[in-house]
Design an enzyme around this catalytic site. Structure first.
Site, short mmCIF file in Angstrom:
data_model
loop_
_atom_site.label_atom_id
_atom_site.label_comp_id
_atom_site.label_asym_id
_atom_site.label_seq_id
_atom_site.Cartn_x
_atom_site.Cartn_y
_atom_site.Cartn_z
N TYR A 142 18.35 -25.05 25.46
CA TYR A 142 19.24 -26.21 25.62
C TYR A 142 20.59 -25.86 25.02
O TYR A 142 20.67 -25.39 23.88
CB TYR A 142 18.66 -27.44 24.92
CG TYR A 142 19.55 -28.67 25.02
CD1 TYR A 142 19.80 -29.27 26.25
CD2 TYR A 142 20.16 -29.21 23.90
CE1 TYR A 142 20.62 -30.39 26.36
CE2 TYR A 142 20.97 -30.34 23.99
CZ TYR A 142 21.20 -30.92 25.23
OH TYR A 142 22.02 -32.03 25.33
N ASP A 237 24.37 -19.04 21.16
CA ASP A 237 24.51 -20.46 20.88
C ASP A 237 23.81 -20.73 19.55
O ASP A 237 22.59 -20.91 19.49
CB ASP A 237 23.89 -21.29 22.02
CG ASP A 237 23.96 -22.79 21.72
OD1 ASP A 237 24.38 -23.16 20.61
OD2 ASP A 237 23.57 -23.58 22.61
N LYS A 265 26.46 -28.78 14.34
CA LYS A 265 25.53 -29.32 13.34
C LYS A 265 25.97 -29.02 11.90
O LYS A 265 26.84 -29.69 11.37
CB LYS A 265 24.11 -28.83 13.64
CG LYS A 265 23.62 -29.31 15.03
CD LYS A 265 22.19 -28.97 15.30
CE LYS A 265 21.78 -29.22 16.74
NZ LYS A 265 21.31 -30.56 17.02
N1 PLP Z 1 23.19 -26.01 21.62
C1 PLP Z 1 22.06 -26.12 20.91
C2 PLP Z 1 21.28 -24.90 20.58
C3 PLP Z 1 21.62 -27.38 20.50
O1 PLP Z 1 20.49 -27.48 19.79
C4 PLP Z 1 22.40 -28.51 20.83
C5 PLP Z 1 21.97 -29.86 20.41
O2 PLP Z 1 20.90 -30.09 19.94
C6 PLP Z 1 23.56 -28.33 21.56
C7 PLP Z 1 23.94 -27.08 21.94
C8 PLP Z 1 24.42 -29.52 21.92
O3 PLP Z 1 25.05 -30.01 20.80
P1 PLP Z 1 25.60 -31.53 20.75
O4 PLP Z 1 24.39 -32.41 20.75
O5 PLP Z 1 26.41 -31.58 19.50
O6 PLP Z 1 26.42 -31.72 21.98
#
Ligand code: PLP
Length: 425
Positions: A142, A237, A265
């Site tokens: 994700y 990511d 985060k």
């Molecule tokens: N990338 C990863 C690995 C994530 O776990 C998340 C959210 O949980 C995101 C991107 C997206 O981040 P946001 O919820 O701040 O848009």
């Protein structure tokens, strides 16, 4: 009707599912969301007056525990000076310098307001830099909810994407290829067939969004090497793993040097802040230096960079040894319960990220994770809530240990998980 339920009824009238992000709705575990009034240390308080031991940590940011006094003081101090200027501040420079010192693979960065924006913008930069369109992601990974990334695979090693969500036109995902996590052979094959069309490979270096799935030895370096060989951009990511597994993220933990990195985060310390960055030659594509446009009204907000900077300045290498020790204690306790009860479950952990999967495992990819008994996970979760343990309300999520979890809190969770494993069987 309980006070919680009354608020939920009001909430459902005005917000889809009564929430501002779907997983909060607790539908995957057949329950109602709990409305929270405050958080401190390792606990959350609900409107019904229940105190819960929290292993969600706001989905990752709360590594210091909730409402850390130093972070709160710093944010209050900066708030008194004004909330948003839409103009640069020295705080942003200090924040960027701190991030670059922790993540040496990055030479330049830009602040955005969410992980979704970070990954979306990193892909745009990679496409602008390479002049290519195709991106590769992994099944079960994700990366936020932007159109091109809301794709999962069908079966098979790699398939051309089809939209995962209604409202995403096929045209938006036809350049997204989905490959199997931890399958370097399939990725090698994909590059051999189509490598010169691939702009970027984006990967969660430890998958957290199919539950906690560590990378196989050589998988991450293999991605970086394939990208280098074919002139594509490797993107880690690290929105979840950044400063969670080590101060310098999974790339420090696994000694990797990706072309680009996304953070979120923890680096925002609990306020809306995320980062994308990488090699100078790639970041030089971003406006106003280059032709790739990306912008944000609240990007680099002074409160958010202050919360992030204060959090990062507090975190020391020794904290990661503490998180490892508490994570290992939790894992060992859960493993003992699984073995003693002969439960069809397994536990997987990297540092302070941990998942109890209701499949014998091991879970190495989405294909394995999708074998889980999610109905049993729902019963498990309901029992944990009854015991006062706030665990992520979905099978395919990682729980987080924070620095506010000591041995007593970990042992409380182990005892509750032991009961919930039996109750859910
Ligand atoms: N990338 C990863 C690995 C994530 O776990 C998340 C959210 O949980 C995101 C991107 C997206 O981040 P946001 O919820 O701040 O848009």
């Amino acid at each position: 009707m309980s006070e919680n339920h009354e608020i939920l009824v009001r909430a459902e009238r005005v917000m889809p599912g009564g929430v501002n992000s779907p997983v909060r709705a607790f539908r995957a575990v057949g329950n109602e969301p709990l409305f929270i009034t405050r958080a401190a240390g390792a606990t959350l308080s609900t409107v019904s007056g229940q105190t819960l031991l929290d292993f969600v940590g706001s989905w990752g940011p709360a590594i210091l525990g909730h409402a850390d006094p130093d972070v709160l003081r710093a944010v209050h101090r900066v708030a008194d000076l004004g909330l948003s200027f839409g103009a640069p501040t020295e705080l942003e420079v200090e924040f960027a310098e701190k991030i670059l010192s922790l993540y040496p693979s990055m030479e330049m960065l830009r602040c955005v307001s969410s992980g979704t924006e970070a990954t979306m913008s990193a892909l745009r930069a990679a496409r602008g830099f390479t002049g290519r369109d195709v991106i590769v992601k992994f099944n079960g990974g994700y990366h936020g909810h932007s159109d091109a990334l809301l794709v999962k695979a069908g079966s098979g090693a790699a398939t051309f994407g089809s939209p995962d969500s209604a409202g995403v036109p096929r045209a938006m995902v036809e350049n997204t290829v989905v490959a199997r996590y931890n399958d370097l052979n399939a990725l090698t094959q994909l590059f051999a067939e189509d490598g010169l069309r691939i702009a970027a490979v984006i990967v969660e270096p430890v998958a957290g969004n199919m539950g906690c799935v560590p990378p196989s030895p050589g998988f991450l370096q293999g991605i970086i090497d394939l990208c280098a060989q074919y002139g594509a951009v490797s993107i880690f990511d690290e929105v979840m793993t950044g400063s969670r597994l080590a101060l310098g993220g999974a790339q420090e933990f696994y000694h990797c040097n990706p072309d680009m990195t996304c953070l979120g985060k923890i680096v925002g310390g609990g306020l809306p802040l995320a980062v994308y960055g990488g090699k100078r030659k790639i970041m030089a594509q971003i406006a106003p230096l280059g032709p790739v446009y990306q912008a944000g009204t609240l990007a680099g907000n002074p409160l958010a960079v202050t919360a992030g900077l204060t959090t990062l300045n507090k975190l020391q290498p020794a904290h990661y040894a503490e998180l490892e020790a508490m994570g290992a204690r939790l894992e060992a306790g859960v493993l003992r319960s699984i073995r003693e009860g002969a439960h069809a479950a397994c536990v997987q952990r990297v540092g302070s990220m941990i998942t109890v999967f209701f499949t014998p495992g091991p879970v190495r990819s989405w294909e394995d994770a999708s074998q889980c008994d999610t109905a049993r996970f729902g019963r498990f979760h309901q029992d944990l809530i009854r015991s006062g343990i706030y665990w992520p309300p979905a099978q395919f999520e990682a729980a987080f240990v924070s620095l506010a979890h000591g041995e007593a809190e970990i042992d409380q969770a182990i005892a509750a998980i032991d009961r919930a494993l039996s109750a859910s069987a």
